[in-house]
Design an enzyme around this catalytic site. Structure first.
Site, PDB file in Angstrom:
ATOM      1  N   GLU A   6       0.756  -1.187  -0.094  1.00 35.72           N
ATOM      2  CA  GLU A   6       0.093  -0.044  -0.193  1.00 35.72           C
ATOM      3  C   GLU A   6       0.851   1.258   0.011  1.00 35.72           C
ATOM      4  O   GLU A   6       0.582   2.480  -0.764  1.00 35.72           O
ATOM      5  CB  GLU A   6      -0.708  -0.007   1.149  1.00 35.72           C
ATOM      6  N   CYS A  19      -0.508   0.341   8.014  1.00 29.69           N
ATOM      7  CA  CYS A  19      -0.728   0.774   6.511  1.00 29.69           C
ATOM      8  C   CYS A  19      -2.053   1.652   6.552  1.00 29.69           C
ATOM      9  O   CYS A  19      -2.331   2.766   5.736  1.00 29.69           O
ATOM     10  CB  CYS A  19      -0.842  -0.138   5.721  1.00 29.69           C
TER      11      CYS A  19
END
Length: 357
Positions: free
Chosen positions: A46, A77
């Site tokens: 990500e 994340c």
């Protein structure tokens, strides 16, 4: 999501015991950034995609595994997703870890991010079958790989076995090695064939090499012990001679002492289930078991085999040949191991039969 899955697969062999993850950022119908988890302890997919995009405000993130919400080797994340201003996240599957599952999605939803679940979930799970097995069962995913004649022979009565299958089938077998964290054989295979247990004829990294050798009777100068930067593990019993143990350690091998068990859930005294628990703790998420027949039978008897990859050649070796199911005893047909999700693939003159156990 299909693109994210292809990106995730690029991490094969480099991220274990972490999962393979891919991510794609889309805005206005255009891909503006993508990334994948490249190495254990490295940047997550990500974050790579967000960095590649530069500015991701209002974009949709497609990711193959639920974004993490906990501090590990890298920051959560979900914080990077929030800070980037991403408005929607599409996730293939939840993180299967019981301590984590759903946490990342709940955090994102609480911060106003729209979350969609489920596209390509089966494909994402297949990609990370080893990771899923370790976090849910505490042991690696195990594939039994055998090359046999139509009547189940893996060698003639006098031990001759080269070659039962064609070069095309052997190439596919090497690809299987590259897809697993470790390859495992018994001492009898080492003594008879002196295999290198490396990946050849295809692109891919060499797996960890493991040999079951309860009494350490094989040679500490065997080909599989070549010093090439790959972990080498020999599994013995506590009763193995100390001098032999030192010889293997001097050759660069890790000597694991297996849990002893005399029943059918063991191979020559080494308890299979305990060995797999030890392997998971050692960072191994998937193992390709290549034989021989008694080793394969022990994994089947212990119910520790998850998938079978049987390369079958159109030849007959006869009733006195060495069989790949030697160690498996079945008293009733209705208790025999059965395959599900079976696929059959033609490889030159041979067939590859694959199924879940």
């Amino acid at each position: 999501m299909r693109r994210a899955l292809r990106l995730a697969a690029k991490g094969r062999g480099d991220v274990s015991p972490n999962p393979m993850v891919g991510a794609v950022l889309v805005r206005g119908g255009r891909v503006i950034g993508e990334g994948w988890h490249r190495a254990f302890g490295g940047t997550h997919a990500e974050v790579e995609a967000i960095r590649a995009a530069g500015r991701a405000g209002g974009a949709t993130l497609y990711v193959t595994l639920e974004p993490c919400a906990h501090q590990g080797r890298t920051p959560p994340c979900v914080d990077a997703i929030r800070d980037a201003g991403i408005s929607r996240v599409v996730v293939a599957m939840r993180d299967p870890n019981p301590k984590v599952v759903g946490g990342g999605l709940e955090v994102l939803a609480s911060r106003g991010v729209t979350v969609f679940m489920g596209p390509s979930a089966a494909e994402a799970a297949e990609l990370n079958r080893g990771f899923i097995s370790c976090v849910t069962r505490g042991r690696p995913f195990v594939t039994l790989k055998m090359a046999a004649s139509l009547d189940g022979g893996i060698a003639t009565a006098n031990g001759h076995s080269r070659w039962i299958t064609s070069p095309l089938a052997r190439k596919a077998a090497h690809r299987l090695r590259a897809e697993h964290d470790a390859v495992l054989v018994g001492a009898a295979t080492v003594i008879a064939d002196d295999p290198a247990l490396t990946v050849r004829d295809v692109r891919g990294r060499n797996p960890i090499r493991m040999v079951l050798d309860p009494s350490l009777r094989s040679s500490p100068r065997a080909a599989w012990l070549k010093r090439d930067g790959v972990r080498r593990i020999v599994v013995a019993l506590a009763s193995a001679p100390a001098a032999r143990r030192k010889a293997f350690e001097a050759a660069g091998a890790e000597v694991w002492i297996g849990s002893a068990s005399p029943d059918r859930t063991s191979w020559r005294g080494i308890r299979i289930a305990a060995l797999l628990k030890q392997a998971a703790k050692g960072g191994i998420t998937s193992i390709l078991v290549e034989g021989g027949g008694r080793v394969a039978g022990a994994f089947l008897a212990a119910k520790c085999a998850d998938r079978l990859a049987l390369f079958t050649a159109p030849m007959l070796l006869g009733g006195d040949s060495i069989r790949w199911t030697t160690g498996l005893g079945v008293s009733r047909v209705d208790r025999a191991p059965r395959l599900s999700n079976v696929t059959i693939r033609k490889l030159g003159p041979d067939w590859l039969v694959t199924g879940d156990l």
